[in-house]
Design a protein around this motif. Structure first.
Motif, PDB file in Angstrom:
ATOM      1  N   GLU A 136       7.682   0.797  -7.240  1.00 19.35           N
ATOM      2  CA  GLU A 136       7.461   1.968  -8.097  1.00 19.35           C
ATOM      3  C   GLU A 136       6.062   2.017  -8.718  1.00 19.35           C
ATOM      4  N   PRO A 137       5.542   0.914  -9.301  1.00 19.20           N
ATOM      5  CA  PRO A 137       4.195   1.007  -9.878  1.00 19.20           C
ATOM      6  C   PRO A 137       3.131   1.376  -8.852  1.00 19.20           C
ATOM      7  N   LEU A 138       3.242   0.836  -7.632  1.00 19.63           N
ATOM      8  CA  LEU A 138       2.292   1.184  -6.577  1.00 19.63           C
ATOM      9  C   LEU A 138       2.329   2.673  -6.267  1.00 19.63           C
ATOM     10  N   ILE A 139       3.539   3.214  -6.167  1.00 21.17           N
ATOM     11  CA  ILE A 139       3.698   4.636  -5.850  1.00 21.17           C
ATOM     12  C   ILE A 139       3.128   5.505  -6.966  1.00 21.17           C
ATOM     13  N   LEU A 140       3.419   5.138  -8.202  1.00 19.60           N
ATOM     14  CA  LEU A 140       2.942   5.931  -9.336  1.00 19.60           C
ATOM     15  C   LEU A 140       1.418   5.910  -9.429  1.00 19.60           C
ATOM     16  N   ARG A 141       0.815   4.750  -9.246  1.00 19.66           N
ATOM     17  CA  ARG A 141      -0.646   4.661  -9.310  1.00 19.66           C
ATOM     18  C   ARG A 141      -1.297   5.449  -8.172  1.00 19.66           C
ATOM     19  N   ALA A 184       2.313   5.739 -15.359  1.00 19.90           N
ATOM     20  CA  ALA A 184       3.735   5.683 -15.693  1.00 19.90           C
ATOM     21  C   ALA A 184       4.153   6.764 -16.673  1.00 19.90           C
ATOM     22  N   GLU A 185       3.210   7.431 -17.299  1.00 22.13           N
ATOM     23  CA  GLU A 185       3.530   8.420 -18.335  1.00 22.13           C
ATOM     24  C   GLU A 185       4.539   9.444 -17.825  1.00 22.13           C
ATOM     25  N   GLY A 186       5.639   9.586 -18.577  1.00 22.00           N
ATOM     26  CA  GLY A 186       6.644  10.593 -18.256  1.00 22.00           C
ATOM     27  C   GLY A 186       7.679  10.178 -17.232  1.00 22.00           C
ATOM     28  N   PHE A 187       7.536   8.976 -16.647  1.00 23.59           N
ATOM     29  CA  PHE A 187       8.519   8.519 -15.667  1.00 23.59           C
ATOM     30  C   PHE A 187       9.889   8.460 -16.330  1.00 23.59           C
ATOM     31  N   THR A 188      10.869   9.129 -15.742  1.00 22.63           N
ATOM     32  CA  THR A 188      12.186   9.296 -16.348  1.00 22.63           C
ATOM     33  C   THR A 188      13.213   8.448 -15.612  1.00 22.63           C
ATOM     34  N   VAL A 189      14.055   7.740 -16.383  1.00 21.86           N
ATOM     35  CA  VAL A 189      15.027   6.833 -15.791  1.00 21.86           C
ATOM     36  C   VAL A 189      16.399   6.998 -16.440  1.00 21.86           C
ATOM     37  N   THR A 190      17.410   6.519 -15.715  1.00 23.49           N
ATOM     38  CA  THR A 190      18.746   6.356 -16.287  1.00 23.49           C
ATOM     39  C   THR A 190      18.880   4.904 -16.725  1.00 23.49           C
ATOM     40  N   LEU A 212       7.338  -1.837 -15.455  1.00 23.08           N
ATOM     41  CA  LEU A 212       6.853  -0.668 -14.724  1.00 23.08           C
ATOM     42  C   LEU A 212       5.676  -0.032 -15.459  1.00 23.08           C
ATOM     43  N   ILE A 213       5.799   0.122 -16.773  1.00 17.63           N
ATOM     44  CA  ILE A 213       4.716   0.710 -17.564  1.00 17.63           C
ATOM     45  C   ILE A 213       3.501  -0.204 -17.553  1.00 17.63           C
ATOM     46  N   GLN A 214       3.745  -1.498 -17.672  1.00 15.43           N
ATOM     47  CA  GLN A 214       2.639  -2.462 -17.706  1.00 15.43           C
ATOM     48  C   GLN A 214       1.875  -2.486 -16.382  1.00 15.43           C
ATOM     49  N   ARG A 215       2.598  -2.388 -15.279  1.00 19.55           N
ATOM     50  CA  ARG A 215       1.949  -2.453 -13.967  1.00 19.55           C
ATOM     51  C   ARG A 215       1.335  -1.120 -13.547  1.00 19.55           C
ATOM     52  N   ASP A 235       0.844  -1.196   0.000  1.00 19.92           N
ATOM     53  CA  ASP A 235       0.000   0.000   0.000  1.00 19.92           C
ATOM     54  C   ASP A 235       0.877   1.242   0.000  1.00 19.92           C
ATOM     55  N   ALA A 236       0.830   1.992  -1.097  1.00 21.34           N
ATOM     56  CA  ALA A 236       1.655   3.196  -1.221  1.00 21.34           C
ATOM     57  C   ALA A 236       0.919   4.458  -0.784  1.00 21.34           C
ATOM     58  N   THR A 237      -0.314   4.337  -0.321  1.00 22.55           N
ATOM     59  CA  THR A 237      -1.092   5.524   0.040  1.00 22.55           C
ATOM     60  C   THR A 237      -0.412   6.386   1.095  1.00 22.55           C
ATOM     61  N   PRO A 238       0.105   5.800   2.202  1.00 25.13           N
ATOM     62  CA  PRO A 238       0.777   6.638   3.200  1.00 25.13           C
ATOM     63  C   PRO A 238       1.980   7.392   2.630  1.00 25.13           C
ATOM     64  N   VAL A 239       2.723   6.742   1.752  1.00 23.32           N
ATOM     65  CA  VAL A 239       3.880   7.390   1.132  1.00 23.32           C
ATOM     66  C   VAL A 239       3.426   8.607   0.331  1.00 23.32           C
TER      67      VAL A 239
END
Length: 394
Positions: free
Chosen positions: A239-244, A274-280, A266-269, A213-217
């Protein structure tokens, strides 16, 4: 380009042209590479994909490149469960079982195990790398036999901070990271560097490496109201939990992550979140078909009867390590120095080799490869698209 010409340019001829026979390859004592990977536990997805990359890399070396000067390259795999104690036991088991003149490289599973084993690795002169990109490991004076096959986490964060500065100079930044060595590693650097760049770190959130559960974060992030959120230390476990949750809560910050977040899952989940999530990311994606290594490995897997559908980023990274280490071994063997010390020497000398485009090149600087690109998630395309060319971070 015909395959024979491609391999000639790579420096590889047929087995006969190299003076090796299949009989000789089978009879000579093997050269061994051990991979200690999290085949179970919170990062098993990455560990099993990494194992597949090592298997393909070793098979390719033996079947296409003729092994290591006529000797078979043998892969040893041990499960660590992403547990330092279990990983240390696996390391000790392999070291006690194998001959030092055959076991010439070990690959570990994490920042935690690498930091724990680093003094012993240096003491015995064992060539070593790991899934970790910890800054502490890229210190040839302290750890002369450890190599980081990519930029460090500090380097990756530097690339993200440069991008933030381009988008919004005096940005408000939040840091969300796991309570692991992996998660904590670049945080001191980010704080110091952000301050130097005139940015403000407005919130830190430390979490377990996996949760449900990413709600508290996200509620804490909403109160801090950052412009950018940097995620570190998860490998798709959170990461997918946080983004959603961020999308559901209306948080408008831009999210960013490092190498182990740069995966299509990550995009699938996460879906639209996930739109715009930037990575190295510093290897090609399996869909980068113009990269010779991708085309070559697709054909190789097809010949082996193996699945040629999308291979994850963790596969690509392990494949790059396997081929890079094998190249150093081959060059050491050609010089009559196929020993642990010789492998270290030739890893430091293979800057002209790029494993058919699997990396920008093996130009180690302080025993790490300080190059990366930035990619941005496109939900419409279902992939990460490059938004920069190669960035040099040293």
């Amino acid at each position: 380009m015909k395959r024979r010409e491609f391999l000639r340019r790579l420096g590889v001829g047929s087995l006969a042209a190299m003076g090796f026979s299949r009989f000789a390859l089978a009879q000579a004592r093997p050269v061994k590479l051990a991979a200690l990977l999290p085949l179970t536990g919170p990062f098993a997805f990455a560990g099993n994909a990494g194992r597949e990359g090592f298997v393909d890399g070793v098979d390719y070396v033996n079947e296409v490149l003729g092994g290591i000067a006529g000797r078979k390259l043998e892969l040893i795999v041990e499960d660590t469960g992403y547990d330092v104690a279990k990983g240390t036991a696996a390391f000790n088991r392999v070291l006690s079982r194998e001959r030092p003149d055959e076991l010439l490289f070990v690959y570990g599973d994490s920042t935690g195990i690498s930091k724990a084993l680093a003094p012993e690795i240096a003491r015995i002169g064992l060539p070593y790398s790991a899934t970790s990109f910890a800054n502490e490991l890229a210190d040839p004076e302290k750890y002369p036999t450890i190599f980081v096959f990519g930029p460090t986490y500090n380097d990756m964060m530097e690339a993200l901070l440069r991008q933030i500065r381009l988008q919004k100079g005096k940005a408000r930044i939040a840091l969300v990271y796991s309570n692991t060595e992996f998660g904590r590693d670049p945080i001191p650097y980010v704080k110091e560097r952000a301050k130097a760049l005139g940015m403000e770190v407005v919130h830190e959130e430390v979490t377990p490496p996996a949760f449900t559960d990413a709600t508290p974060v996200v509620l804490n992030l909403r109160r801090a109201n950052p412009d950018f959120v940097l995620l570190q230390g998860y490998a798709l476990s959170a990461e997918p939990l946080i983004l959603r949750a961020a999308r559901e809560q209306g948080l408008r910050a831009q999210f960013m992550g490092t190498y182990y977040s740069a995966e299509l899952v990550l995009i699938q989940r996460a879906g639209p979140a996930a739109e715009g999530f930037t990575v190295t990311y510093h290897n090609p994606y399996w869909y980068d078909t113009l990269v010779p290594a991708v085309d070559e490995m697709r054909k190789f897997r097809q010949r082996k009867g193996r699945d040629t559908s999308y291979r994850p980023t963790y596969y690509m990274g392990s494949l790059a390590v396997a081929l890079g280490v094998a190249e150093a071994m081959r060059r050491a063997a050609q010089a009559g120095k196929l020993t642990r010390a010789g492998v270290v020497e030739y890893l430091e000398k293979i800057g002209d080799y790029n494993a058919m485009g699997l990396v920008q090149g093996y130009q180690f600087v302080n025993h790490r490869i300080p190059y990366t690109k930035l990619y941005r998630a496109s939900v419409k395309d279902g992939r990460f698209n490059a938004i920069t060319d190669w960035l040099k971070l040293a």
